[in-house]
Scaffold this motif. Structure first.
Motif, PDB file in Angstrom:
ATOM      1  N   THR A 109       7.100   8.713  -2.647  1.00  0.00           N
ATOM      2  CA  THR A 109       6.585   9.848  -3.403  1.00  0.00           C
ATOM      3  C   THR A 109       7.564  10.250  -4.494  1.00  0.00           C
ATOM      4  N   GLU A 152       3.461   9.141 -10.213  1.00  0.00           N
ATOM      5  CA  GLU A 152       3.128   8.652  -8.869  1.00  0.00           C
ATOM      6  C   GLU A 152       1.658   8.259  -8.808  1.00  0.00           C
ATOM      7  N   HIS A 153       1.390   7.084  -8.192  1.00  0.00           N
ATOM      8  CA  HIS A 153       0.011   6.620  -8.061  1.00  0.00           C
ATOM      9  C   HIS A 153      -0.042   5.579  -6.955  1.00  0.00           C
ATOM     10  N   GLU A 154      -1.231   5.434  -6.377  1.00  0.00           N
ATOM     11  CA  GLU A 154      -1.424   4.426  -5.331  1.00  0.00           C
ATOM     12  C   GLU A 154      -1.481   3.014  -5.900  1.00  0.00           C
ATOM     13  N   ASP A 155      -1.859   2.904  -7.168  1.00  0.00           N
ATOM     14  CA  ASP A 155      -2.037   1.589  -7.794  1.00  0.00           C
ATOM     15  C   ASP A 155      -0.710   1.136  -8.408  1.00  0.00           C
ATOM     16  N   GLN A 156      -0.001   0.291  -7.687  1.00  0.00           N
ATOM     17  CA  GLN A 156       1.286  -0.184  -8.180  1.00  0.00           C
ATOM     18  C   GLN A 156       1.122  -1.008  -9.452  1.00  0.00           C
ATOM     19  N   ASP A 206      -7.410   6.234 -15.226  1.00  0.00           N
ATOM     20  CA  ASP A 206      -6.397   6.453 -14.183  1.00  0.00           C
ATOM     21  C   ASP A 206      -5.088   7.004 -14.743  1.00  0.00           C
ATOM     22  N   THR A 215       0.829  -1.194   0.000  1.00  0.00           N
ATOM     23  CA  THR A 215       0.000   0.000   0.000  1.00  0.00           C
ATOM     24  C   THR A 215       0.866   1.247   0.000  1.00  0.00           C
ATOM     25  N   GLY A 216       0.225   2.394  -0.231  1.00  0.00           N
ATOM     26  CA  GLY A 216       0.972   3.643  -0.270  1.00  0.00           C
ATOM     27  C   GLY A 216       1.376   4.001  -1.678  1.00  0.00           C
ATOM     28  N   PRO A 217       1.859   5.224  -1.861  1.00  0.00           N
ATOM     29  CA  PRO A 217       2.227   5.677  -3.208  1.00  0.00           C
ATOM     30  C   PRO A 217       3.455   4.964  -3.750  1.00  0.00           C
ATOM     31  N   HIS A 218       3.450   4.799  -5.073  1.00  0.00           N
ATOM     32  CA  HIS A 218       4.599   4.265  -5.801  1.00  0.00           C
ATOM     33  C   HIS A 218       4.877   5.181  -6.976  1.00  0.00           C
TER      34      HIS A 218
END
Length: 284
Positions: A207, A165-169, A56, A2-5
């Motif tokens: 980030t 940058e996005h949350e969806d890896q 997206d 989880t988290g930004p990638h």
């Protein structure tokens, strides 16, 4: 996870051109890659049609680090000068040429009893061939057009590290795969500017700023145009409006009419790269 990638993308080549407000006669280039240009690059790699919604892909947070800013160069370009065979379309769309052609046809073949001139017979074929009276050589009937002068700007010998940058890896990994296995040809802003080497450098957690600070300068960033003292400038998209920091390069859609863009905002930072940051020797 989880988290930004962040997906890191290498944008390097002999020439780049990232227009913001260019038109046919004057094609500008921004000092760095635009979000619209990089998202368009990714959309082409994924094989998206211009009419398809970006989804997206347009919602990623965009940033770019100028490892080698490059030099702006101007291309003096002319279009349409010289002589060309007279085409049937010229007779239909240009009354002045049609008048001259009618006079020429009447001189070579008299009008009929109704005063009409057979332009089709005078034209003959896509390239009307006749004998030159002076030399006897076969020549084509020609018309002369004035050249249109255009001005096109490029960035020469530049290298940028772009980040999405996005949350969806998974989304970022799909884009990374497409950049190395593109479904369409890829360009650095314009079709005269193919990229060199690998584009996708991998997906890292964190980030945009984390990614830029923990990534070494690109191997292309050498020579007098390289980033000074390994502290390059970086521009990162802001989630909220900022006074005087807007760019009209947020893609809404791409289509044959030039597409639709909206305003986005960004901040500029000097990036201090972490000592002993891993390089790109294995990838590049």
């Amino acid at each position: 996870m989880t988290g930004p990638h962040v997906l890191l993308i290498r944008l390097a080549g002999p020439l780049q051109s990232w227009g913001l407000a260019g038109r046919f006669a004057h094609r500008d280039t921004h000092s760095r890659p635009t979000k619209s240009g990089v998202i368009g690059l990714c959309a082409a790699a994924l094989g998206l049609d211009r009419e398809e919604p970006l989804g997206d892909l347009a919602e990623v947070r965009f940033g770019v680090r100028a490892d080698r800013p490059g030099i702006r160069v101007r291309d003096y370009h002319t279009v349409g000068g010289g002589t060309f065979p007279l085409r049937p379309r010229d007779l239909l769309t240009d009354h002045q040429r049609a008048t001259k052609a009618t006079a020429a046809a009447a001189a070579s073949e008299p009008p009929d009893v109704f005063g009409r001139v057979d332009l089709a017979a005078w034209y003959g074929s896509p390239k009307y061939v006749t004998a030159d009276p002076a030399s006897g050589a076969l020549v084509s009937q020609q018309v002369r057009r004035h050249a249109m002068i255009t001005e096109r700007w490029y960035l020469s010998d530049a290298a940028f590290l772009a980040g999405l940058e996005h949350e969806d890896q998974t989304l970022l990994e799909r884009i990374a795969y497409a950049l190395e296995h593109p479904k369409r040809l890829l360009w650095l802003g314009r079709k005269a500017c193919p990229p060199t080497g690998d584009l996708a450098l991998g997906v890292v957690p964190g980030t945009l700023r984390n990614a830029f600070e923990s990534s070494a300068l690109l191997p292309d960033a050498t020579g007098p145009q390289a980033a000074s003292a390994e502290r390059p400038w970086a521009w990162m998209e802001s989630p909220r409006p900022l006074p005087g920091a807007g760019l009209p390069d947020q893609p809404v859609r791409y289509d044959a009419d030039g597409g639709l863009h909206s305003l986005r905002w960004e901040t500029r930072h000097r990036i201090t790269i972490t000592p002993n940051a891993p390089g790109w020797d294995i990838i590049l």
